[in-house]
Design a protein around this motif. Structure first.
Motif: not given
Length: 543
Positions: A389, A512, A516, A534-535, A537
């Motif tokens: 990430k 996720y 998503y 995407l969430p 985050d």
């Protein structure tokens, strides 16, 4: 006992049905015919025709055809009656029965005179007469005025055959008697009309047998329609003796079956033990490394199935061992190559750094920036892991590096716009989830396009999701390739850009979950819009 009662019920029901058939026939009952047709006389109703009519009516009656019902007489007055019988032509019994029935008139003439309904059982004055007579009136339908009497003679011997099922028991007795205690028929030599209290069977009074439930199985049943009763009496000893005989046979059968099952079990267990020993022997040989060993067929479906599985398993084990050995060799070779390749990235980056310094020292800033952008892109991809990430800022920076390089390549033919709100930049997203999408838009959307091409990258937050969009005005794609969940057709060569989109989509869903991922909207020659969901985050730690 139940069979005997049901058989008697059937017999008496068929006799009753014959009575109703005669009662409702317009030729037999002239008064009834007059009420229906409103005619006083009819030329067809003659005494000489009634006998043939009676025979036609009895033709399909079961009681008549089974010789249970042997005689029918229609009595009009003291001197007038018609009759038919089931005796052979010229039979002395038939003549005697006609004479006997003629004498019954005196028994019920008082009933006729008083208009009283007649429903009674009559016994012949002749003790050798085998018939029992059921007398019932037939009357006018209008005022129920008695028109005459129907007398039906029933064979006592035929009735007694209903008790045949109990005769296998020694000393069993079956009787039918009326409400006055007179015996109509029996399985013993008892004259019809004898009172129960006067009858004996095997020197034992029948009345005592009916009351001795400790020595006999007794079943007394009322027969519907005639105020009659049947009694079945079976000695206990006869039943127990029969049960003992049956039990002896059952025990013998059980012993024979048990012996057969034991022998069969021993035979089967021996075959199974032999098979298991053979299987153990084959497994020991496989353990020693002889993977070509097979188990013979036994001619039994289940064992042959197990043999086939064993063959496949042993072959698979040999194959896997060879494959593991081969892979181990390849792994060692790959490890050596990996050690050799560790030098290459350092050499590449050092070389690119020298070229960048050289370009900058010669005043070529553009070339220096291109080399620096390429170095950053290569470094990002070489340090990529599936679950990595990075911040949005980091990913957008590499998107800009890539677009800068492509802008240098395409010149004024390519325009791009990256619009990301500043408060989105600290958010975490999977590494390389945007740059490959932008690369896909440029390479596969704009390279083959004639005229100006543009790429825009935007972001927003909606319903708790961080949504990126990558849009281009390129050549678009075939709608069949927009389903990222579909498998490639068998034998088809997968498209490179389709693989990149699918892999990125799988990474996002792996990290996720199902809500998503990537969706695509595209039309050929009108461009493509890729949406990445995407969430939001906000983790503080990231790689």
């Amino acid at each position: 006992m139940n069979q005997s009662t049901e058989a008697l019920e059937t017999d008496f029901r068929s006799v009753k049905e014959m009575y109703y058939t005669l009662m409702s026939d317009p030729i037999v009952n002239t008064e009834l015919y007059r009420e229906i047709t409103d005619k006083e006389t009819d030329p067809d109703i003659l005494y000489e025709n009634i006998n043939s009519r009676l025979r036609r009516l009895t033709y399909y009656n079961n009681a008549w055809n089974s010789h249970l019902l042997r005689y029918i007489s229609l009595i009009y007055n003291e001197n007038d009656y018609n009759s038919i019988n089931n005796f052979s032509a010229g039979s002395i019994d038939g003549i005697r029965t006609n004479q006997t029935v003629g004498s019954f008139y005196s028994t019920f003439q008082d009933f006729i005179a008083n208009g009283t309904r007649i429903n009674t059982i009559l016994f012949s004055a002749d003790s050798t007469d085998p018939l029992i007579y059921f007398a019932q009136d037939y009357y006018e339908i209008a005022d129920y005025k008695i028109n005459g009497t129907i007398v039906m003679g029933v064979s006592s011997e035929q009735l007694a055959r209903a008790f045949n099922s109990i005769l296998k028991y020694d000393g069993a007795l079956g009787i039918v008697y009326d409400e006055k205690g007179r015996i109509l028929c029996s399985t013993a030599q008892i004259t019809p009309g004898t009172q129960i209290f006067d009858a004996s069977f095997g020197e034992v009074p029948v009345s005592r047998m009916l009351q001795d439930s400790s020595s006999y199985f007794i079943n007394t049943t009322s027969l519907s329609g005639y105020n009659l009763y049947s009694a079945v009496i079976i000695p206990n000893r006869a039943v127990f003796q029969d049960l003992e005989t049956q039990m002896g046979g059952y025990i013998l059968i059980i012993l024979v079956l048990a012996a057969a099952f034991i022998l069969l079990g021993l035979f089967i267990s021996r075959k199974i033990i032999n098979y298991i020993n053979s299987l153990i022997s084959q497994m020991e040989m496989i353990q020693a490394g002889h993977y070509e060993i097979t188990v013979p067929n036994y001619g039994i479906r289940e064992l042959d199935t197990l043999s086939a599985i064993f063959k496949k398993t042993s072959s698979k084990i040999g194959y896997l061992i060879n494959e593991v050995y081969t892979n181990e060799l390849l792994l060692r070779e790959a490890e050596l190559k990996a050690l050799q390749a560790q030098i290459n990235p350092h050499f590449l980056f050092n070389t690119l750094l020298c070229i960048s310094w050289n370009a900058k020292s010669n005043g070529d800033e553009k070339t220096s920036r291109m080399i620096d952008a390429l170095s950053e892109l290569l470094d990002s991809k070489m340090s990529f892991t599936e679950n990595s990430k990075v911040t949005v800022a980091y990913e957008i920076e590499h998107v800009n590096f890539y677009l800068f390089l492509q802008k240098t390549r395409f010149g004024d033919k390519l325009r791009f716009h990256v619009d990301i709100p500043e408060d989105f930049l600290p958010l975490l997203i999977p590494k390389l989830c945007l740059q490959p999408i932008v690369e896909n838009a440029v390479v596969h959307g704009l390279e083959n396009k004639t005229g100006m091409g543009y790429v825009t990258v935007t972001a927003k937050i909606n319903a708790g999701m961080l949504i990126f969009t990558v849009a281009d005005n390129g050549v678009g794609m075939d709608p069949s390739r927009m389903d990222l969940d579909a498998d490639e057709p068998c034998g088809a060569r997968p498209e490179h850009h389709n693989i990149g989109l699918k892999n990125t989509n799988k990474r996002i869903r792996h990290l996720y979950g199902e809500p998503y991922g990537i969706t695509i909207r595209s039309s050929e020659n009108f461009g493509t819009l890729v949406v990445i969901k995407l969430p939001v985050d906000r983790e503080s730690e990231h790689v």
